[in-house]
Design a protein around this motif. Structure first.
Motif, mmCIF file in Angstrom:
data_model
loop_
_atom_site.group_PDB
_atom_site.id
_atom_site.type_symbol
_atom_site.label_atom_id
_atom_site.label_comp_id
_atom_site.label_asym_id
_atom_site.label_seq_id
_atom_site.Cartn_x
_atom_site.Cartn_y
_atom_site.Cartn_z
ATOM 1 N N GLU A 206 0.819 -1.208 0.000
ATOM 2 C CA GLU A 206 0.000 0.000 0.000
ATOM 3 C C GLU A 206 0.852 1.257 0.000
ATOM 4 N N ARG A 207 2.008 1.194 0.661
ATOM 5 C CA ARG A 207 2.881 2.368 0.716
ATOM 6 C C ARG A 207 3.458 2.712 -0.652
ATOM 7 N N ASN A 208 3.423 1.754 -1.573
ATOM 8 C CA ASN A 208 4.107 1.942 -2.851
ATOM 9 C C ASN A 208 3.181 1.861 -4.051
ATOM 10 N N ILE A 209 1.872 1.847 -3.798
ATOM 11 C CA ILE A 209 0.927 1.770 -4.909
ATOM 12 C C ILE A 209 1.125 2.921 -5.882
ATOM 13 N N ALA A 210 1.284 4.134 -5.350
ATOM 14 C CA ALA A 210 1.423 5.294 -6.234
ATOM 15 C C ALA A 210 2.614 5.142 -7.162
ATOM 16 N N THR A 211 3.754 4.675 -6.620
ATOM 17 C CA THR A 211 4.953 4.504 -7.448
ATOM 18 C C THR A 211 4.749 3.433 -8.505
ATOM 19 N N ILE A 212 4.182 2.300 -8.093
ATOM 20 C CA ILE A 212 3.959 1.210 -9.043
ATOM 21 C C ILE A 212 3.035 1.662 -10.177
ATOM 22 N N ILE A 213 1.951 2.349 -9.826
ATOM 23 C CA ILE A 213 1.014 2.825 -10.841
ATOM 24 C C ILE A 213 1.650 3.906 -11.710
ATOM 25 N N GLU A 246 -1.854 8.227 -10.795
ATOM 26 C CA GLU A 246 -1.247 7.451 -9.709
ATOM 27 C C GLU A 246 -1.966 7.528 -8.371
ATOM 28 N N SER A 247 -2.825 8.502 -8.142
ATOM 29 C CA SER A 247 -3.344 8.771 -6.793
ATOM 30 C C SER A 247 -4.054 7.549 -6.210
ATOM 31 N N PRO A 248 -3.528 6.981 -5.121
ATOM 32 C CA PRO A 248 -4.170 5.803 -4.529
ATOM 33 C C PRO A 248 -5.392 6.169 -3.701
ATOM 34 N N ASP A 249 -6.339 5.255 -3.666
ATOM 35 C CA ASP A 249 -7.535 5.426 -2.836
ATOM 36 C C ASP A 249 -7.576 4.254 -1.861
ATOM 37 N N PHE A 250 -7.049 4.478 -0.656
ATOM 38 C CA PHE A 250 -6.938 3.389 0.299
ATOM 39 C C PHE A 250 -8.273 3.019 0.942
ATOM 40 N N SER A 251 -9.351 3.774 0.653
ATOM 41 C CA SER A 251 -10.671 3.385 1.134
ATOM 42 C C SER A 251 -11.254 2.269 0.286
ATOM 43 N N ASN A 252 -10.656 2.043 -0.875
ATOM 44 C CA ASN A 252 -11.094 0.975 -1.771
ATOM 45 C C ASN A 252 -10.432 -0.329 -1.344
ATOM 46 N N PRO A 253 -11.181 -1.364 -0.994
ATOM 47 C CA PRO A 253 -10.576 -2.604 -0.519
ATOM 48 C C PRO A 253 -9.660 -3.262 -1.539
#
Length: 368
Positions: A206-213, A246-253
């Motif tokens: 989760e900490r790296n979702i933005a980078t991966i995307i 890239e913006s992650p949405d951590f409310s999305n499971p």
């Protein structure tokens, strides 16, 4: 900071002699089978043979070639052993790519496939699967987003490849051969020459979702016709688009669905920059990429690139899409002057920079 603009600049230096454009590459394009000495290890060069499409040929016989796996090769004339003209072969399929990658990589890599991606990993299949889920979410969202903007994208010609290394040490061992010291300061990257994305297993994805995307967005943009590899793609455009997606949405499971959301990190960067932002900021951002290459200005350049992209896609969408389509027609290794870059932008926006800058700043001051 993304390093791939440096790769393109290096190739431009190698092709400093007069270049002739080989013409657009289509399904029936003619290419060459080229045998050459790959100078990756000067002490023991490897002789390679590739089925190549010739993208650019220099006056001295050097070529920029794209092989059937999608990799770009810069081949100087003294490297060429044999060159035979014949029709360019079709791109290889995912199965052939997997076999080649396993032959190329050190022992211990395994293959994980998704509908659109080929992931090579070092036994960490669960993490590769998590990355594959993100890639597929991005793939669906990316194509859907541009379809809604009435932009016709091409399906990627070549298999989309990602390497998922076991840990940071393995990542450094592999990545330092491609990107040098930059490997120490990134957790993932897209490589313009190889057309591959590379990352490694981290304890909390989760900490790296933005980078991966972010890096996967670069890969998609360069494989679907939105951008052209080694063309004069202004860095603010490449980075702005990657940050927009890239913006992650951590409310999305499922971890991510952030296309077009306000990017809080970059909004903060832009707001901090506003208090000292010079009057010619937009001109310097558009005219060349120098602000991205300096430690003292890179953060502001990234923040402003996201803000400008966000503003244009929210308020000048038709004009910005027209500008992107103009850029997508650029030829590899052609360069625009700083003035030409600005003129291309102004003509697409149908207003001058001063007018657009006022609208831009006013709009972004209201964004929350």
């Amino acid at each position: 900071m993304d390093f791939f603009v440096v790769v393109r600049r290096t190739v431009l230096i190698l092709f400093a002699s007069l270049m002739t454009w080989a013409g657009p590459v289509g399904p029936e394009a003619h290419g060459d089978v080229i045998t050459f000495n790959d100078g990756a290890d000067d002490s023991a060069p490897t002789e390679r043979t590739i089925d190549a499409e010739i993208l650019v040929e220099a006056a001295d016989g050097g070529v920029l070639a794209r092989c059937d796996a999608g990799k770009l090769w810069t081949i100087q004339p003294d490297m060429i052993v044999q060159r035979t003209k014949q029709p360019a072969g079709p791109p290889i399929d995912q199965e052939t790519m997997a076999r080649r990658m396993l032959d190329e990589l050190p022992k211990g890599f395994q293959v994980y496939r998704t509908a659109n991606y080929l992931l090579l990993h070092q036994g960490n299949e669960a993490y590769a699967r998590d990355c594959g889920v993100l890639f597929e979410q991005l793939h669906r969202g990316f194509f859907t987003y541009w379809k809604n903007q009435h932009v016709d994208l091409e399906e990627p010609r070549y298999p989309l490849v990602a390497l998922v290394l076991a840990n940071h040490d393995e990542f450094l061992k592999y990545a330092s051969q491609e990107i040098g010291e930059t490997a120490k300061s990134v957790i993932g990257y897209y490589h313009l020459e190889s057309n591959r994305m590379t990352t490694f297993r981290v304890p909390n994805i989760e900490r790296n979702i933005a980078t991966i995307i972010h890096e996967a967005t670069h890969q998609l943009a360069y494989n679907c016709g939105l951008q052209t590899r080694f063309a004069d793609n202004p860095m603010w455009v490449s980075e702005g688009l990657a940050m927009f997606f890239e913006s992650p949405d951590f409310s999305n499971p499922r971890g991510w669905r952030g296309i077009g959301r306000v990017n809080a990190v970059n909004l903060g960067r832009f707001r901090r920059y506003l208090s000292s932002r010079p009057a010619d900021s937009l001109a310097t951002l558009l005219s060349d990429d120098s602000r991205f290459r300096s430690v003292s200005t890179a953060e502001d350049a990234y923040g402003e690139s996201w803000a400008l992209t966000y503003f244009l896609l929210k308020t000048q969408r038709k004009e910005f899409v027209s500008y992107l389509q103009k850029l997508s027609e650029s030829k590899p290794l052609d360069e625009r002057t700083p003035r030409e870059r600005i003129e291309d932008f102004e003509s697409s926006m149908d207003m001058n920079l001063e007018q657009l800058d006022r609208k831009f700043v006013t709009y972004m001051r209201r964004v929350r």
